[in-house]
Design a protein around this motif. Sequence first.
Motif, PDB file in Angstrom:
ATOM      1  N   TRP A 198      44.036  30.654  40.879  1.00 36.52           N
ATOM      2  CA  TRP A 198      43.479  32.021  41.106  1.00 36.52           C
ATOM      3  C   TRP A 198      44.115  32.798  42.087  1.00 36.52           C
ATOM      4  O   TRP A 198      44.498  32.500  43.090  1.00 36.52           O
ATOM      5  CB  TRP A 198      42.038  32.157  41.385  1.00 36.52           C
ATOM      6  CG  TRP A 198      41.421  33.545  41.419  1.00 36.52           C
ATOM      7  CD1 TRP A 198      41.604  34.443  40.944  1.00 36.52           C
ATOM      8  CD2 TRP A 198      40.384  33.764  42.377  1.00 36.52           C
ATOM      9  NE1 TRP A 198      40.843  35.588  41.346  1.00 36.52           N
ATOM     10  CE2 TRP A 198      40.121  35.353  42.306  1.00 36.52           C
ATOM     11  CE3 TRP A 198      39.599  33.427  43.491  1.00 36.52           C
ATOM     12  CZ2 TRP A 198      39.143  36.029  42.925  1.00 36.52           C
ATOM     13  CZ3 TRP A 198      38.754  33.899  44.251  1.00 36.52           C
ATOM     14  CH2 TRP A 198      38.528  35.352  43.948  1.00 36.52           C
ATOM     15  N   ARG A 214      32.217  34.929  39.866  1.00 42.23           N
ATOM     16  CA  ARG A 214      33.215  33.973  39.650  1.00 42.23           C
ATOM     17  C   ARG A 214      32.541  32.420  39.810  1.00 42.23           C
ATOM     18  O   ARG A 214      32.771  31.507  39.149  1.00 42.23           O
ATOM     19  CB  ARG A 214      34.429  34.055  40.501  1.00 42.23           C
ATOM     20  CG  ARG A 214      35.495  32.914  40.212  1.00 42.23           C
ATOM     21  CD  ARG A 214      36.743  33.032  41.152  1.00 42.23           C
ATOM     22  NE  ARG A 214      36.349  32.845  42.622  1.00 42.23           N
ATOM     23  CZ  ARG A 214      36.491  31.612  43.095  1.00 42.23           C
ATOM     24  NH1 ARG A 214      37.094  30.567  42.368  1.00 42.23           N
ATOM     25  NH2 ARG A 214      36.246  31.437  44.325  1.00 42.23           N
ATOM     26  N   ASP A 226      33.518  37.283  43.799  1.00 39.56           N
ATOM     27  CA  ASP A 226      33.445  35.637  43.938  1.00 39.56           C
ATOM     28  C   ASP A 226      32.220  35.114  43.526  1.00 39.56           C
ATOM     29  O   ASP A 226      32.113  34.128  43.216  1.00 39.56           O
ATOM     30  CB  ASP A 226      33.746  35.557  45.522  1.00 39.56           C
ATOM     31  CG  ASP A 226      34.257  34.276  45.721  1.00 39.56           C
ATOM     32  OD1 ASP A 226      35.159  33.759  44.932  1.00 39.56           O
ATOM     33  OD2 ASP A 226      34.101  33.420  46.597  1.00 39.56           O
ATOM     34  N   ASP A 284      33.280  40.157  47.539  1.00 42.65           N
ATOM     35  CA  ASP A 284      32.083  39.147  47.532  1.00 42.65           C
ATOM     36  C   ASP A 284      31.560  39.018  46.359  1.00 42.65           C
ATOM     37  O   ASP A 284      31.040  38.175  45.928  1.00 42.65           O
ATOM     38  CB  ASP A 284      31.206  39.495  48.927  1.00 42.65           C
ATOM     39  CG  ASP A 284      32.093  39.214  50.205  1.00 42.65           C
ATOM     40  OD1 ASP A 284      33.186  38.369  50.169  1.00 42.65           O
ATOM     41  OD2 ASP A 284      31.828  39.712  51.250  1.00 42.65           O
TER      42      ASP A 284
END
Length: 130
Positions: free
Chosen positions: A105, A94, A91, A88
Amino acid sequence: MPKRAIIPAAVAAAAEALNMSPGIVSGDHLFLTGTTGSGPDGAMPADPTAQFEQAFAKIGMVLAEAGLSMDAIVEMTSYHVGLRDHFDDFDAVRLSVFKPPYPAWTAVEVAGIRREGAVVEIRVIASMVP
């Protein structure tokens, strides 16, 4: 078509010592070497989020040397030690870096990464064509 190395001055000594190129242009694509989240001094932060941010910053530096931005990335593979422990957080970083359309990805759990203390290594391919 000949290939061309992309080596930002900030990492030239490390690239020479490791006998590798941070990026290689081949055809219409720039292929980046896997990047960990070590800082400019080579130290690996203990905080995973700091590693993620630094890894993306280093990717951005190589792209900038080639005259590109993060928007040029078309594919990303991330290799994680403890993927489920920090997915998490990775992400979130990202999503702060990319905007739609997002690159393809793949995230892969691995047993280890060469750099001691690294929890992620990110490899990307970018398009040289605007």
